[in-house]
Scaffold this active site. Structure first.
Site, PDB file in Angstrom:
ATOM      1  CB  ALA A   1      -0.896  -0.185   1.150  1.00  0.00           C
ATOM      2  CG  ASP A   2       2.407   3.206  -3.247  1.00  0.00           C
ATOM      3  OD1 ASP A   2       3.468   2.272  -2.822  1.00  0.00           O
ATOM      4  OD2 ASP A   2       2.726   2.964  -4.674  1.00  0.00           O
TER       5      ASP A   2
ATOM      6  N   GLY B   1       3.982  -1.245  -5.024  1.00  0.00           N
ATOM      7  CA  GLY B   1       4.898  -2.211  -4.802  1.00  0.00           C
ATOM      8  C   GLY B   1       5.159  -2.621  -6.549  1.00  0.00           C
TER       9      GLY B   1
ATOM     10  CG  ASN C   1      17.264   3.276 -11.602  1.00  0.00           C
ATOM     11  OD1 ASN C   1      18.399   2.884 -11.060  1.00  0.00           O
ATOM     12  ND2 ASN C   1      16.306   3.726 -10.878  1.00  0.00           N
TER      13      ASN C   1
ATOM     14  N   GLY D   1      15.716   9.270 -21.620  1.00  0.00           N
ATOM     15  CA  GLY D   1      15.184   7.893 -22.239  1.00  0.00           C
ATOM     16  C   GLY D   1      15.888   6.659 -21.843  1.00  0.00           C
TER      17      GLY D   1
ATOM     18  CB  THR E   1       6.490   7.624  -7.317  1.00  0.00           C
ATOM     19  OG1 THR E   1       6.554   8.863  -6.721  1.00  0.00           O
ATOM     20  CG2 THR E   1       6.432   6.482  -6.461  1.00  0.00           C
TER      21      THR E   1
ATOM     22  CG  ASP F   1       7.502  -0.228 -10.730  1.00  0.00           C
ATOM     23  OD1 ASP F   1       8.509  -0.756 -10.716  1.00  0.00           O
ATOM     24  OD2 ASP F   1       7.093   0.425  -9.665  1.00  0.00           O
TER      25      ASP F   1
ATOM     26  N   GLY G   1       0.670   9.171  -8.416  1.00  0.00           N
ATOM     27  CA  GLY G   1       0.558   7.910  -8.024  1.00  0.00           C
ATOM     28  C   GLY G   1       1.515   6.899  -8.854  1.00  0.00           C
TER      29      GLY G   1
END
Length: 312
Positions: free
Chosen positions: A18-19, A45, A190, A231, A255, A259, A294
């Site tokens: 849970a963020d 997550g 990254n 990029g 954030t 992902d 989010g």
């Protein structure tokens, strides 16, 4: 509404948290309290975010994890059902569902995160073995390092043995067994993670290529290094291609950008796209996600991504 391609099967091993996100001009010092400018709570997550990104991009996703039997676990189940993600995530009666504190700079969108994996910290190779049939039936398998590295390695081993394309996102950065590299068709770090894995800087594109060479020397098939606003670099023994970032508007929250990239890349690979085109697709997914607040809620649909690519 996203249309799912049931032949584009993707298995993702990772965690749900849970963020709990706070917007503020800076992080407080120890002992200091500052006023924030915003707050949000929602599903997160790395693995779960990637599953949502891949599902919205049209993939048929099964997510392998563990959660608690609690309110945050209920949030996870509801989020996966809403997104069309098949969950293989037993609920622990003793360990809680994970949670993450996220600080987002309200001026730049940059972030800092503290993550507690909860029940997913107990994921073991034996747990992954129980999901072997799901991994073997996939076209693409994805994992990261928020769950124990032994579980990630086992998932990669099962996928490699079955001829499933493997994507390893070495995040958060930590040392990994050398044997893992040879199990990776694609490694997607990254800049920070790439530098941590190799001990080399990633300040320039030439630096990124040297880092890519170092990862190839360890047995990786392709190094796909994400470079933030610069990029990404697609680098293997046949091709080394810089893919510029795709802008979809003002960046307000980075954030979950990685992902978004990984989930989009996996979805495009699973439906048979050329790997470089799949990387461009992943970049477009990330380019849209950073214009929204989010993590999982920011992930775009395939139609949105196709529209951005058509304008690029």
């Amino acid at each position: 509404m996203t249309t799912t391609d049931n032949s584009a099967r993707i298995a993702i091993l990772g965690i749900f948290v849970a963020d709990v996100a706070f917007l503020a001009p800076r992080l407080p010092k120890i002992g200091e309290t500052i006023a924030g400018s915003g707050f949000a709570m929602g599903p997160g997550g790395k693995g779960s975010n990637q599953a949502v990104a891949a599902a919205r991009a049209g993939g048929a996703v099964t997510f392998i994890s563990k959660i608690g039997r609690d309110t945050f676990g209920d949030m996870a189940l509801a989020a996966w059902a809403r997104e069309g993600v098949t969950a293989r995530a037993p609920q622990s009666a003793t360990d809680p569902t994970g949670a993450a504190f996220i600080y987002v700079n309200d001026q730049t969108g940059e972030n800092a995160v503290i993550v507690y994996p909860g029940a997913a910290a107990t994921l073991s190779p034996a747990d992954v073995d129980e999901a072997a049939a799901v991994i073997e039936a996939a076209r693409v398998f994805v994992t990261q390092l928020e769950q124990p590295v032994a579980a990630a390695r086992r998932g990669l081993e099962i996928a490699r043995r079955a001829g499933v394309t493997t994507i390893f996102n070495p995040a958060p950065a930590e040392p990994v067994p050398e044997a893992i590299y040879g199990l990776c068709d694609y490694i997607v770090p990254n800049e920070t993670e790439a530098a941590a894995l190799t001990g080399l800087p990633v300040d320039t594109l030439d630096d990124a290529r040297r880092v890519g060479d170092a990862l190839l020397a360890r047995g990786v098939g392709t190094a796909l290094i994400t470079l933030g606003g610069r990029g990404a670099l697609f680098h293997n023994r046949d091709r080394s291609i810089h893919l510029p970032a795709l802008s979809a508007g003002t960046v307000i929250d980075t954030t979950g950008a990685g992902d978004a990239f990984v989930g989009g890349f996996a979805a495009a690979l699973a439906r048979g796209e050329d790997p470089v085109a799949a990387a461009r697709f992943g970049g477009a997914v990330a380019g849209i996600a950073v214009t929204r607040r989010g993590t999982a809620p920011a992930m775009p649909t395939r139609a949105e991504v196709d529209a951005l690519l058509a304008k690029a």
